[in-house]
Design a protein around this motif. Structure first.
Motif, PDB file in Angstrom:
ATOM      1  N   GLY A   1       0.791  -1.221   0.000  1.00 11.63           N
ATOM      2  CA  GLY A   1       0.000   0.000   0.000  1.00 11.63           C
ATOM      3  C   GLY A   1       0.823   1.272   0.000  1.00 11.63           C
ATOM      4  O   GLY A   1       0.260   2.369  -0.018  1.00 11.63           O
ATOM      5  N   ALA A   2       2.171   1.161  -0.013  1.00 13.56           N
ATOM      6  CA  ALA A   2       3.010   2.356   0.119  1.00 13.56           C
ATOM      7  C   ALA A   2       2.846   3.297  -1.063  1.00 13.56           C
ATOM      8  O   ALA A   2       2.724   4.518  -0.890  1.00 13.56           O
ATOM      9  N   GLN A   3       2.828   2.763  -2.280  1.00 18.01           N
ATOM     10  CA  GLN A   3       2.699   3.635  -3.447  1.00 18.01           C
ATOM     11  C   GLN A   3       1.383   4.394  -3.423  1.00 18.01           C
ATOM     12  O   GLN A   3       1.347   5.606  -3.646  1.00 18.01           O
ATOM     13  N   GLY A   4       0.298   3.702  -3.142  1.00 15.92           N
ATOM     14  CA  GLY A   4      -1.002   4.357  -3.091  1.00 15.92           C
ATOM     15  C   GLY A   4      -1.068   5.429  -2.020  1.00 15.92           C
ATOM     16  O   GLY A   4      -1.630   6.509  -2.240  1.00 15.92           O
ATOM     17  N   LEU A   5      -0.487   5.157  -0.849  1.00 20.67           N
ATOM     18  CA  LEU A   5      -0.482   6.140   0.231  1.00 20.67           C
ATOM     19  C   LEU A   5       0.233   7.412  -0.203  1.00 20.67           C
ATOM     20  O   LEU A   5      -0.272   8.529  -0.017  1.00 20.67           O
ATOM     21  N   LEU A   6       1.415   7.258  -0.809  1.00 22.65           N
ATOM     22  CA  LEU A   6       2.186   8.436  -1.217  1.00 22.65           C
ATOM     23  C   LEU A   6       1.496   9.188  -2.349  1.00 22.65           C
ATOM     24  O   LEU A   6       1.503  10.426  -2.378  1.00 22.65           O
ATOM     25  N   GLU A   7       0.896   8.464  -3.265  1.00 19.09           N
ATOM     26  CA  GLU A   7       0.171   9.127  -4.355  1.00 19.09           C
ATOM     27  C   GLU A   7      -1.022   9.906  -3.815  1.00 19.09           C
ATOM     28  O   GLU A   7      -1.328  11.000  -4.295  1.00 19.09           O
ATOM     29  N   ARG A   8      -1.695   9.369  -2.818  1.00 21.82           N
ATOM     30  CA  ARG A   8      -2.816  10.097  -2.217  1.00 21.82           C
ATOM     31  C   ARG A   8      -2.342  11.355  -1.488  1.00 21.82           C
ATOM     32  O   ARG A   8      -3.114  12.301  -1.323  1.00 21.82           O
ATOM     33  N   ARG A   9      -1.093  11.351  -1.053  1.00 19.85           N
ATOM     34  CA  ARG A   9      -0.522  12.548  -0.430  1.00 19.85           C
ATOM     35  C   ARG A   9      -0.032  13.543  -1.481  1.00 19.85           C
ATOM     36  O   ARG A   9       0.532  14.578  -1.146  1.00 19.85           O
TER      37      ARG A   9
ATOM     38  N   GLU B   1       8.818  -0.297  -2.018  1.00 19.69           N
ATOM     39  CA  GLU B   1       9.642   0.269  -0.944  1.00 19.69           C
ATOM     40  C   GLU B   1      10.229   1.603  -1.394  1.00 19.69           C
ATOM     41  O   GLU B   1      10.760   1.710  -2.501  1.00 19.69           O
ATOM     42  N   PHE B   2      10.150   2.609  -0.496  1.00 20.81           N
ATOM     43  CA  PHE B   2      10.554   3.965  -0.834  1.00 20.81           C
ATOM     44  C   PHE B   2      11.357   4.583   0.311  1.00 20.81           C
ATOM     45  O   PHE B   2      11.101   4.315   1.486  1.00 20.81           O
ATOM     46  N   LEU B   3      12.302   5.421  -0.063  1.00 23.95           N
ATOM     47  CA  LEU B   3      13.018   6.282   0.873  1.00 23.95           C
ATOM     48  C   LEU B   3      12.695   7.721   0.516  1.00 23.95           C
ATOM     49  O   LEU B   3      12.827   8.119  -0.646  1.00 23.95           O
ATOM     50  N   LEU B   4      12.257   8.504   1.494  1.00 25.46           N
ATOM     51  CA  LEU B   4      11.981   9.922   1.306  1.00 25.46           C
ATOM     52  C   LEU B   4      12.916  10.710   2.201  1.00 25.46           C
ATOM     53  O   LEU B   4      13.101  10.366   3.383  1.00 25.46           O
ATOM     54  N   GLU B   5      13.512  11.787   1.654  1.00 27.23           N
ATOM     55  CA  GLU B   5      14.457  12.571   2.415  1.00 27.23           C
ATOM     56  C   GLU B   5      14.352  14.037   2.001  1.00 27.23           C
ATOM     57  O   GLU B   5      14.214  14.352   0.822  1.00 27.23           O
ATOM     58  N   GLY B   6      14.425  14.921   2.983  1.00 25.08           N
ATOM     59  CA  GLY B   6      14.388  16.346   2.691  1.00 25.08           C
ATOM     60  C   GLY B   6      13.672  17.124   3.767  1.00 25.08           C
ATOM     61  O   GLY B   6      13.064  16.551   4.682  1.00 25.08           O
ATOM     62  N   PRO B   7      13.702  18.442   3.690  1.00 24.54           N
ATOM     63  CA  PRO B   7      13.142  19.282   4.755  1.00 24.54           C
ATOM     64  C   PRO B   7      11.635  19.168   4.900  1.00 24.54           C
ATOM     65  O   PRO B   7      11.092  19.528   5.936  1.00 24.54           O
ATOM     66  N   ARG B   8      10.945  18.677   3.871  1.00 27.43           N
ATOM     67  CA  ARG B   8       9.485  18.575   3.957  1.00 27.43           C
ATOM     68  C   ARG B   8       9.004  17.200   4.412  1.00 27.43           C
ATOM     69  O   ARG B   8       7.795  16.984   4.563  1.00 27.43           O
ATOM     70  N   VAL B   9       9.924  16.281   4.630  1.00 29.74           N
ATOM     71  CA  VAL B   9       9.527  14.936   5.044  1.00 29.74           C
ATOM     72  C   VAL B   9       8.730  14.933   6.342  1.00 29.74           C
ATOM     73  O   VAL B   9       7.773  14.165   6.477  1.00 29.74           O
TER      74      VAL B   9
ATOM     75  N   LEU C   1      -1.528  -1.995   4.623  1.00 27.40           N
ATOM     76  CA  LEU C   1      -0.355  -2.667   4.053  1.00 27.40           C
ATOM     77  C   LEU C   1       0.783  -1.674   3.780  1.00 27.40           C
ATOM     78  O   LEU C   1       1.441  -1.713   2.747  1.00 27.40           O
ATOM     79  N   VAL C   2       0.995  -0.767   4.739  1.00 28.99           N
ATOM     80  CA  VAL C   2       2.076   0.208   4.676  1.00 28.99           C
ATOM     81  C   VAL C   2       2.840   0.128   5.989  1.00 28.99           C
ATOM     82  O   VAL C   2       2.244   0.184   7.066  1.00 28.99           O
TER      83      VAL C   2
END
Length: 215
Positions: A45-53, A79-87, A100-101
């Motif tokens: 469910g990770a891709q869907g969660l991030l796309e909804r954001r 699987e994703f890694l997010l990095e930066g000041p807005r994380v 499933l995230v």
């Protein structure tokens, strides 16, 4: 999710000071971005969660992109890694087992590398030929450097070769010292820059944001 504690490289005992204007440019500049906010997400469910954001994602595994000053690396299909000041603004509240995230804590040593000696240093330490893929495809490599596992993205074909590398905190000081030693063998001093030095990676400006030590 902000990394905890101090950077392993804050003291920079083995680093040379920044060169004077009359000195030749350093073979390698290293800046430590270990305290930059980052989070890992995995699961179907990770891709869907991030796309909804509203977050733009890399299309294929082992690639990266930048969206609104956030670096997103796709490590696998789910699987994703997010990095930066807005994380810290990425809302993961309310995630349940049915989504499933699964958030993954990322307490990496994260280094930004640049300079004319970078290609030689990577060739001496990396188990994979990073020159082969086209950097325009934005590849991300899970490989070994100096015999320790790393995540690496690099552009060795740009006028100033540059790369980002992440590794486990327990390997961070060793990897840093190895890179600096190899760069120094070229006869030109490597330099440890402060983390708010305005490094640039192709199509990314997130490294320009300063980090602060946790009081």
């Amino acid at each position: 999710m902000k990394p905890l504690g101090a950077s392993a490289l804050v003291t920079g005992d083995g680093a040379a000071p920044a060169p004077d204007r009359g000195d030749p440019p350093p073979a390698l500049e290293v800046s430590d971005h270990s305290l930059l906010a980052r989070i890992g997400l995995k699961g179907r469910g990770a891709q869907g969660l991030l796309e909804r954001r509203g977050i733009t994602l890399p299309r294929s595994p082992n690639s990266w992109c930048v969206d609104a000053e956030t670096l997103i690396v796709r490590l696998g299909p789910h699987e994703f890694l997010l990095e930066g000041p807005r994380v810290p603004g990425v809302d993961t509240a309310g995630i349940g087992p049915e989504d499933l995230v699964y958030p993954v804590v990322r307490q990496d040593t994260a280094l930004a590398l640049r300079g004319p000696g970078l290609g030689t240093v990577i060739a001496q330490t990396c188990a994979f030929n990073v020159r082969a893929p086209d950097p325009q495809d934005r590849p991300a490599f899970l490989t070994l450097m100096a015999e320790v596992p790393v995540l690496l993205i690099a552009d060795l074909k740009s006028p100033v070769p540059c790369a980002l590398v992440w590794t486990c905190r327990s390997y961070g000081a060793y990897l840093f010292e190895t890179l600096m030693t190899l760069a120094a063998s070229s006869g030109r001093r490597p330099v440890l820059r402060p983390p708010d030095h305005r490094d640039r990676f192709p199509q990314s400006s997130y490294l320009a944001h300063p980090q602060r030590e946790t009081p």
